[in-house]
Each structure stands twice: as structure tokens, then as C-alpha cells.
Scaffold this motif. Structure first.
Motif, mmCIF file in Angstrom:
data_model
loop_
_atom_site.group_PDB
_atom_site.id
_atom_site.type_symbol
_atom_site.label_atom_id
_atom_site.label_comp_id
_atom_site.label_asym_id
_atom_site.label_seq_id
_atom_site.Cartn_x
_atom_site.Cartn_y
_atom_site.Cartn_z
ATOM 1 N N UNK A 252 0.704 -1.141 -0.094
ATOM 2 C CA UNK A 252 -0.185 0.131 -0.111
ATOM 3 C C UNK A 252 0.839 1.246 0.034
ATOM 4 N N UNK A 253 2.127 1.189 0.312
ATOM 5 C CA UNK A 253 2.979 2.442 0.474
ATOM 6 C C UNK A 253 4.262 2.007 -0.544
ATOM 7 N N UNK A 254 4.556 2.834 -1.522
ATOM 8 C CA UNK A 254 5.822 2.848 -2.338
ATOM 9 C C UNK A 254 5.918 1.504 -2.974
ATOM 10 N N UNK A 255 4.679 1.148 -3.703
ATOM 11 C CA UNK A 255 4.881 -0.301 -4.181
ATOM 12 C C UNK A 255 5.867 -0.759 -5.132
ATOM 13 N N UNK A 256 6.142 -1.943 -5.073
ATOM 14 C CA UNK A 256 7.097 -2.512 -6.132
ATOM 15 C C UNK A 256 6.409 -3.224 -7.265
ATOM 16 N N UNK A 289 8.986 2.904 5.239
ATOM 17 C CA UNK A 289 10.213 4.016 6.023
ATOM 18 C C UNK A 289 10.902 4.922 5.128
ATOM 19 N N UNK A 290 10.580 4.921 3.828
ATOM 20 C CA UNK A 290 11.244 5.744 2.874
ATOM 21 C C UNK A 290 10.630 6.492 2.100
ATOM 22 N N UNK A 291 9.913 7.518 2.725
ATOM 23 C CA UNK A 291 9.074 8.484 2.070
ATOM 24 C C UNK A 291 10.011 9.551 1.735
ATOM 25 N N UNK A 292 10.249 10.467 0.395
ATOM 26 C CA UNK A 292 11.139 11.307 0.170
ATOM 27 C C UNK A 292 10.922 12.617 1.066
ATOM 28 N N UNK A 293 9.755 12.773 1.367
ATOM 29 C CA UNK A 293 9.496 14.118 2.223
ATOM 30 C C UNK A 293 8.652 13.634 3.141
ATOM 31 N N UNK A 294 8.612 14.160 4.334
ATOM 32 C CA UNK A 294 7.626 14.033 5.210
ATOM 33 C C UNK A 294 7.660 12.704 6.196
ATOM 34 N N UNK A 295 6.848 12.318 6.796
ATOM 35 C CA UNK A 295 6.702 11.010 7.718
ATOM 36 C C UNK A 295 6.528 9.927 6.993
ATOM 37 N N UNK A 296 6.901 8.908 7.617
ATOM 38 C CA UNK A 296 6.230 7.560 6.784
ATOM 39 C C UNK A 296 4.677 7.678 6.570
ATOM 40 N N UNK A 297 4.096 7.156 5.841
ATOM 41 C CA UNK A 297 2.845 6.982 5.615
ATOM 42 C C UNK A 297 1.813 6.134 6.573
ATOM 43 N N UNK A 298 0.695 6.181 6.965
ATOM 44 C CA UNK A 298 0.193 5.196 7.886
ATOM 45 C C UNK A 298 -0.179 4.001 6.964
ATOM 46 N N UNK A 299 -0.033 2.775 7.625
ATOM 47 C CA UNK A 299 -0.329 1.441 7.027
ATOM 48 C C UNK A 299 -1.800 1.271 6.946
ATOM 49 N N UNK A 300 -2.138 0.436 6.066
ATOM 50 C CA UNK A 300 -3.649 -0.041 6.077
ATOM 51 C C UNK A 300 -4.053 -0.371 7.606
ATOM 52 N N UNK A 400 7.352 8.420 -8.274
ATOM 53 C CA UNK A 400 6.860 8.057 -6.732
ATOM 54 C C UNK A 400 7.446 9.018 -5.630
ATOM 55 N N UNK A 401 6.505 9.013 -4.554
ATOM 56 C CA UNK A 401 6.918 9.675 -3.474
ATOM 57 C C UNK A 401 7.897 9.335 -2.510
ATOM 58 N N UNK A 402 8.189 8.026 -2.930
ATOM 59 C CA UNK A 402 9.110 7.189 -1.711
ATOM 60 C C UNK A 402 9.833 5.987 -2.497
ATOM 61 N N UNK A 403 10.385 5.475 -1.707
ATOM 62 C CA UNK A 403 11.076 4.189 -2.186
ATOM 63 C C UNK A 403 12.279 4.344 -3.105
ATOM 64 N N UNK A 404 12.535 3.592 -3.826
ATOM 65 C CA UNK A 404 13.768 3.410 -4.870
ATOM 66 C C UNK A 404 13.443 2.793 -6.311
ATOM 67 N N UNK A 405 12.209 2.594 -6.748
ATOM 68 C CA UNK A 405 12.096 2.185 -7.830
ATOM 69 C C UNK A 405 11.341 3.117 -8.740
ATOM 70 N N UNK A 406 11.525 3.131 -10.060
ATOM 71 C CA UNK A 406 10.799 3.711 -11.094
ATOM 72 C C UNK A 406 10.373 2.899 -12.198
ATOM 73 N N UNK A 407 9.087 2.940 -12.724
ATOM 74 C CA UNK A 407 8.487 2.092 -13.533
ATOM 75 C C UNK A 407 8.712 3.035 -14.760
ATOM 76 N N UNK A 408 8.860 2.346 -16.009
ATOM 77 C CA UNK A 408 9.150 2.912 -16.957
ATOM 78 C C UNK A 408 8.319 2.338 -18.237
ATOM 79 N N UNK A 409 7.488 2.936 -18.841
ATOM 80 C CA UNK A 409 6.549 2.535 -19.958
ATOM 81 C C UNK A 409 7.419 2.796 -21.385
#
Length: 474
Positions: A252-256, A289-300, A400-409
Motif C-alpha cells: 500500500x506504500x511505495x509499491x514495487x 520508512x522511505x518517503x522522500x519528504x515528510x513522515x512515513x505514511x500510515x499503513x492500512x 513515486x513519492x518514496x522508495x527507490x524504484x521507477x516504472x518505465x513504460x
């Protein structure tokens, strides 16, 4: 439609939807510049952060493009319709592809853009070595024999404290320590299902989830995912009604691989939908734990009232990949999950658990996370800019607003499997799109890792990828 009451849309989504409607109606034309952030902030009476979030959402949908120091523009052409996966449950057979594509064999990889981990240079390895020595000096003999079940008590307490700081009340007794999050996720899936059962997963989704379904003889029900906000809940509601899945495995947060972040109100609606139909949620939250800005998002899990969310976390993506220390806060399933853990592997590595507990107690983890988040944000910006510069016109890249993956189409006609083979021969790894689908979709897509420090060598590798893409066009 979902039978849940629709949540109120946040301001940034209202703004994004209004602009999207203007683009689709032709009122805003391809190439036309959007109002500046300052102009929109003044006209809508909202914050600059709200405007940026709305523009980022539109960019992730392929409707607008950002130009460095020039603002945002309507994309040259409307994005192609998403590739929707099959809606019927289906057996999964991806493991052989995963083994073949992720194994680098004799190749010397100098540009690990296909890696699943951040660079080790970003991790506090010296501090961890000291924590390993100090933590193990304090181990008592009984901890290495009598107290193995359940895992290291102080580490479970530390994890519970981190939940509390997010506003969640999670007892240490609910936390089952595992050999990385992946063991916990697999044990959770095994606990909730029997061979032949249907399981909801995202598409594109984490290939290890597909491998777990294959190993257990389960059928995948693929839910289309949005690059900005995650799984489509309307589609999910229809699939639940039709196929009666026994579990749902989501990031739910910074999906892979998409990097999507489900907004809080959508997480609330997700949990309400699943709980109403008695479908437990396995929440894979290893990038939270890897948002690029601000606090970590709440989990579901924060929105669960029945204890039917099994929330899996890990220190592998933020601290120590090789230590294999993960956990599941398993709600009402915790006793059964602990028994499953005991029957499978008894316990994780106590020396590793003791080291992580000692490191957390020292108070340096949050300082490390702040530095790591800044580095990942900067590296993502550099990688995205290079991809947009060197890849063919019409290429779309998530933001993405966090994590370390980008998806390229890539534009239609390109083949990421052929690109993978050509790149590997030159020491460049990537993760081709078909890895992330039970049905082999996304052949024109790929996942790139932005967790590597941006160097001239990496910049050259991305430029070379651009050349190889053109030579691999089908």
C-alpha cells in the motif's frame, strides 16, 4: 462499485481531477503550459504542497510533463489505455523466468539498475558492525536456547514503539520476528490459504508474491494498479464478489514496481471492503520508512478494527539486507503465525536480531533514515531526468513519492525482455516488465532501481540503455 461509502476526496485529488477533465475535453491542449504552482495556489486557495501533489499525480498518469525550471505542460499526446490483466483466476508459473532473468551468471554488473536493494554505500555498515559486537556481548546463554521461540524480546519491543510513534497500538506479543519480511509474507499466505484458492494481488505486482502463489498452488486474481494511488478498489470489489478470494496481498506504500502510494482515505476504504467480505489483508510494507519528504505514511493496518491485517515490515531495505531481520504484526492471526514460524524454522538469527535491537536503542536509526531519504529523492530525480533525456519520445516514467524504484513504460513495439538480454551483455541490469505479471503482460515496461548513488558511470549506463532500446525495437 464498492459497497463502501465513497471517501471524501482530498484537495490535491480534486485539483488533479479538474485539470485532467480539462485535458481530456481539449480545453488544455498538448504542449500547453499549466498555471504555475504559485498561480494555482492563489486561485484555489490551497498550499503549494497540494499543488505539487496534484501535478505529480497528473504526471504519474501520463497527462502532464515536468520541464526543468519551466513548469508543467500537457503531455504531447494522451497516454495509451492501461494494459488490463485477465480477470479470471489463473495458475502462476513465473519462478523459472525470475531465476533466469535475475541471475546474472558470468556477467560483471557495473550498473545494477535491476537490483532490489539500495546501495550498500547508503547503509550504516560500520555502526551495524559495532552493534553486532555489542549486542552479542549482552546475549545470555538462555536466549540462545530456551528463549528462541517468538524472537528477541527487546527487538519486538522496539518495533512496537515505532508503531506507537505512528499512532498504532501494537503489542510486542502480536509481533512475530521472521527471516526477512519475505518469510513472514510467505508464512502468512500459507496460513490463510489452501491449494487451489484464489488470492488478490496487484498487477503489475511484486514477483516474489507471484512465486509464493506458484509454490503453494494458488490462483492469482490480478487487480489493476494505478501508478499514483495503487490498486483499483472498484475492480477489487467486483473480483471479490465473483471469485471469493481467501486472502489479499498488497503493497500500500511505495509499491514495487510502480512506486504507488495509496492515500489514507483509500487505505481506510480498502480495509473496510476486505473486512466486510472476510478477506484478510497481507500488507507488504517494507518500503514504508522511505518517503522522500515528510513522515512515513500510515499503513492500512491503522484502519483495521478486527485484527485481520497482517502487516509485514523489514530492516532489509533501510538498514541491513544481509541480516534478514523482518517481522509480521499479525493481529488475531499472531498465535497461529508463531506456530507456523516455529514449525518451519524455529527462530531467526538471534545475533542479527540482537544487533538490530542494540542499534535501534542507540537512537541513530532515525538520523540515518533522514539521510537515506534525502539521498534516494536526489537519486530518483537524476535517474528520471536521464531516462527522459535518453529514452525514446513517448516514454513514460513514474514519479513515486518514496522508495527507490521507477516504472518505465516504453512506446508500443519495444521489448523489455530483449532489452534485458542486450543490457546484461554490457554489464547493465534491469527488471523487465513481464516479471511483475502472472499473465506475462507489460512487455514494453521495465523497473529501474534509483537506489544507487548517481555517478558519471551510471549516467553513461542510462544513456547506453537508450541506445539499446532503439536497437531492440520489435
Amino acid at each position: 462499485m464498492s459497497d463502501a461509502a465513497p471517501p471524501e476526496r482530498p484537495l490535491y485529488r480534486q485539483l488533479a481531477d479538474d485539470i485532467a477533465a480539462l485535458v481530456r475535453s481539449g480545453a488544455l491542449r498538448p504542449g500547453e503550459r499549466l498555471p504555475s504552482v504559485r498561480q494555482t495556489q492563489a486561485s484555489r486557495g490551497c498550499s503549494a504542497a497540494t499543488v505539487f501533489q496534484a501535478y505529480h499525480l497528473l504526471e504519474s498518469r501520463g497527462l502532464v510533463r515536468a520541464a526543468q525550471r519551466s513548469g508543467y505542460f500537457v503531455a504531447p499526446s494522451a497516454p495509451p489505455p492501461p494494459v488490463l490483466p485477465p480477470r479470471e483466476p489463473q495458475p502462476v508459473a513465473v519462478s523459472e523466468m525470475v531465476f533466469q532473468l535475475l541471475g546474472t551468471g558470468e556477467h560483471d554488473i557495473h550498473a545494477p539498475l535491476g537490483s532490489a536493494f539500495p546501495s550498500a554505500t547508503l547503509l550504516p555498515l560500520d555502526a551495524l558492525r559495532r552493534a553486532l559486537a555489542a549486542g552479542n556481548r549482552r546475549l545470555k546463554p538462555a536466549e540462545l536456547t530456551q528463549h528462541l521461540p517468538g524472537g528477541h524480546a527487546e527487538l519486538r519491543r522496539q518495533i512496537a514503539v515505532r508503531y506507537l510513534r505512528q499512532g498504532l497500538s501494537v503489542s510486542p506479543d502480536e509481533i512475530v520476528l521472521t527471516d526477512g519480511a519475505l518469510e513472514g509474507l510467505n508464512l502468512s499466505l500459507q496460513l490463510l490459504t489452501r491449494p487451489g484458492d484464489a488470492v488478490l494481488i496487484e498487477s503489475p505486482g511484486f514477483y516474489a508474491a507471484l512465486q509464493a502463489l506458484e509454490r503453494l498452488g494458488l490462483r492469482a486474481v490480478e487487480v489493476p494498479g494505478d501508478a499514483a494511488e495503487g490498486a483499483d478498489l472498484d475492480a477489487m470489489a467486483a473480483l471479490i464478489a465473483r471469485h471469493a478470494p481467501k486472502a489479499c496481498w498488497l503493497m500500500t506504500s511505495f509499491q514495487n514496481p510502480l512506486g504507488s502510494l495509496m492515500p489514507p482515505e483509500k487505505k481506510r476504504a480498502l480495509v473496510a471492503l476486505l473486512e466486510r467480505h472476510g478477506v484478510p489483508l497481507i500488507e507488504d510494507d517494507v518500503y514504508a520508512e522511505l518517503p522522500h519528504d515528510g513522515a512515513p505514511p500510515l499503513p492500512a493496518k491503522a484502519f483495521s478494527t478486527r485484527g485481520e491485517v497482517l502487516h509485514a515490515g523489514s530492516f532489509a531495505k533501510t538498514l541491513a539486507p544481509g541480516y534478514r531481520v523482518g517481522w509480521v504484526a499479525a493481529g488475531r492471526f499472531a498465535p497461529a503465525l508463531l506456530r507456523a514460524k516455529l514449525s518451519q524454522s524455529l527462530s531467526g538469527s538471534w545475533p542479527a536480531q540482537a544487533a538490530v535491537a542494540h542499534y535501534l536503542a542507540g537512537g541513530d536509526y532515525d538520523r540515518h533514515l533522514r539521510a537515506l531519504r534525502r539521498a534516494l529523492a536526489e537519486q530518483q530525480r537524476a535517474l528520471r531526468a536521464a531516462v527522459l533525456q535518453h529514452f525514446p519520445a513517448g516514454t513514460r516514467v513514474t514519479r513515486p513519492l518514496g522508495g527507490y524504484f521507477v516504472w518505465v513504460a516504453l512506446p508500443a513495439g519495444h521489448d523489455s525482455l530483449a532489452l534485458h538480454r542486450a543490457a546484461l551483455a554490457e554489464g547493465i541490469s534491469l527488471a523487465p516488465g513481464p516479471l511483475f505479471s502472472a499473465s506475462g503482460e507489460f512487455g514494453h515496461c521495465l523497473r529501474l532501481n534509483s537506489g544507487q548513488p548517481w555517478t558519471p558511470a551510471l549516467a553513461r549506463a542510462v544513456a547506453r540503455l537508450g541506445e539499446l532500446i532503439r536497437s531492440c525495437q520489435g
